[in-house]
Design a protein around this motif. Structure first.
Motif, short mmCIF file in Angstrom:
data_model
loop_
_atom_site.label_atom_id
_atom_site.label_comp_id
_atom_site.label_asym_id
_atom_site.label_seq_id
_atom_site.Cartn_x
_atom_site.Cartn_y
_atom_site.Cartn_z
N ARG A 77 -0.07 -6.45 4.24
CA ARG A 77 -1.35 -6.06 3.65
C ARG A 77 -2.37 -5.65 4.71
O ARG A 77 -3.33 -4.95 4.40
CB ARG A 77 -1.91 -7.19 2.80
CG ARG A 77 -1.11 -7.41 1.54
CD ARG A 77 -1.81 -8.37 0.60
NE ARG A 77 -1.26 -8.30 -0.72
CZ ARG A 77 -1.58 -7.41 -1.63
NH1 ARG A 77 -2.47 -6.49 -1.37
NH2 ARG A 77 -1.03 -7.42 -2.82
N LYS A 83 -3.79 -0.09 3.02
CA LYS A 83 -5.11 -0.31 2.42
C LYS A 83 -5.44 0.68 1.31
O LYS A 83 -5.88 0.27 0.23
CB LYS A 83 -6.18 -0.34 3.50
CG LYS A 83 -6.12 -1.62 4.31
CD LYS A 83 -7.20 -1.68 5.35
CE LYS A 83 -7.00 -2.97 6.15
NZ LYS A 83 -7.95 -3.11 7.23
N ILE A 86 -3.53 -0.35 -1.80
CA ILE A 86 -4.07 -1.56 -2.42
C ILE A 86 -5.30 -1.22 -3.24
O ILE A 86 -5.46 -1.69 -4.37
CB ILE A 86 -4.36 -2.64 -1.35
CG1 ILE A 86 -3.06 -3.16 -0.75
CG2 ILE A 86 -5.17 -3.79 -1.95
CD1 ILE A 86 -3.23 -4.04 0.46
N LEU A 87 -6.19 -0.38 -2.68
CA LEU A 87 -7.39 0.03 -3.40
C LEU A 87 -7.03 0.79 -4.68
O LEU A 87 -7.63 0.58 -5.73
CB LEU A 87 -8.29 0.89 -2.50
CG LEU A 87 -8.92 0.16 -1.31
CD1 LEU A 87 -9.64 1.16 -0.41
CD2 LEU A 87 -9.88 -0.92 -1.79
N GLU A 88 -6.04 1.67 -4.60
CA GLU A 88 -5.60 2.43 -5.77
C GLU A 88 -4.99 1.51 -6.83
O GLU A 88 -5.23 1.68 -8.02
CB GLU A 88 -4.59 3.50 -5.35
CG GLU A 88 -4.20 4.46 -6.45
CD GLU A 88 -5.36 5.31 -6.95
OE1 GLU A 88 -5.28 5.75 -8.10
OE2 GLU A 88 -6.32 5.54 -6.20
N GLU A 89 -4.21 0.52 -6.40
CA GLU A 89 -3.63 -0.44 -7.34
C GLU A 89 -4.71 -1.23 -8.06
O GLU A 89 -4.61 -1.47 -9.26
CB GLU A 89 -2.67 -1.38 -6.62
CG GLU A 89 -1.35 -0.73 -6.26
CD GLU A 89 -0.42 -1.64 -5.48
OE1 GLU A 89 -0.76 -2.82 -5.24
OE2 GLU A 89 0.66 -1.17 -5.11
N ARG A 90 -5.74 -1.62 -7.33
CA ARG A 90 -6.86 -2.35 -7.96
C ARG A 90 -7.56 -1.48 -9.00
O ARG A 90 -7.90 -1.93 -10.09
CB ARG A 90 -7.87 -2.79 -6.90
CG ARG A 90 -7.40 -3.95 -6.07
CD ARG A 90 -8.43 -4.33 -5.04
NE ARG A 90 -7.89 -5.35 -4.16
CZ ARG A 90 -8.37 -5.61 -2.95
NH1 ARG A 90 -9.40 -4.94 -2.48
NH2 ARG A 90 -7.82 -6.55 -2.20
N LYS A 91 -7.78 -0.20 -8.63
CA LYS A 91 -8.44 0.73 -9.54
C LYS A 91 -7.60 0.91 -10.82
O LYS A 91 -8.13 0.87 -11.93
CB LYS A 91 -8.62 2.08 -8.83
CG LYS A 91 -9.48 3.06 -9.56
CD LYS A 91 -9.92 4.20 -8.65
CE LYS A 91 -8.87 5.30 -8.65
NZ LYS A 91 -9.27 6.47 -7.87
N LYS A 93 -5.42 -1.18 -12.04
CA LYS A 93 -5.42 -2.44 -12.79
C LYS A 93 -6.68 -2.54 -13.65
O LYS A 93 -6.62 -2.93 -14.81
CB LYS A 93 -5.33 -3.63 -11.82
CG LYS A 93 -5.16 -4.95 -12.51
CD LYS A 93 -4.97 -6.06 -11.49
CE LYS A 93 -4.77 -7.39 -12.19
NZ LYS A 93 -4.57 -8.48 -11.24
N ARG A 94 -7.85 -2.18 -13.06
CA ARG A 94 -9.10 -2.21 -13.82
C ARG A 94 -9.04 -1.24 -15.00
O ARG A 94 -9.46 -1.56 -16.10
CB ARG A 94 -10.29 -1.86 -12.91
CG ARG A 94 -10.73 -3.01 -12.04
CD ARG A 94 -12.09 -2.73 -11.39
NE ARG A 94 -12.15 -1.50 -10.63
CZ ARG A 94 -11.86 -1.38 -9.34
NH1 ARG A 94 -11.49 -2.44 -8.64
NH2 ARG A 94 -11.95 -0.21 -8.73
N GLN A 97 -6.94 -2.76 -17.70
CA GLN A 97 -7.66 -3.81 -18.42
C GLN A 97 -8.67 -3.20 -19.38
O GLN A 97 -8.79 -3.63 -20.52
CB GLN A 97 -8.36 -4.75 -17.42
CG GLN A 97 -7.40 -5.62 -16.66
CD GLN A 97 -8.08 -6.37 -15.52
OE1 GLN A 97 -9.17 -6.02 -15.08
NE2 GLN A 97 -7.41 -7.40 -15.03
#
Length: 112
Positions: A77, A83, A86-91, A93-94, A97
């Motif tokens: 990580r 990096k 990871i930012l794209e995966e978070r986006k 995921k949001r 949701q």
């Protein structure tokens, strides 16, 4: 002269083998035993994955010097190329949701 000499030799059971860089082996499926030397750190993003994915069975790979589980968890990580992913995966995921909440809301409204 008439002298008799005795000599002996030892033979070692060598097998022909090859040395490749992990990147050179990319795209190849290696059937048989493989020994990889990964070093201490992930010098390039995907190096460990590429090494492990070359063999058809996990039991066919040997790791010279070994490596810690930390290499596959926290160290990966910290790699600068990971990096943005990871930012794209978070986006994503949001967004997922938010989509789930919208679908649930629409379903509740349709029941009323």
């Amino acid at each position: 002269n008439g002298e008799t000499r005795t000599s002996s030799r030892k033979m070692f059971p060598f097998r022909l083998c090859y040395a490749w860089t992990i990147w050179k082996a990319q795209g190849q499926t290696i059937r048989g035993k493989v020994v990889v030397h990964l070093g201490k750190d992930e010098k390039e993003h995907g190096l460990t994955y590429t090494a492990f994915s070359r063999v058809t069975r996990f039991s066919d790979i040997g790791i010279a010097g070994g490596f810690t589980a930390e290499r596959l968890t926290s160290k990966i990580r910290r790699n600068k190329k990971v990096k943005p992913r990871i930012l794209e995966e978070r986006k994503l995921k949001r967004k997922g949701q938010n989509t789930s909440i919208s679908l649930l809301r629409n379903e509740i409204i349709s029941l009323l």
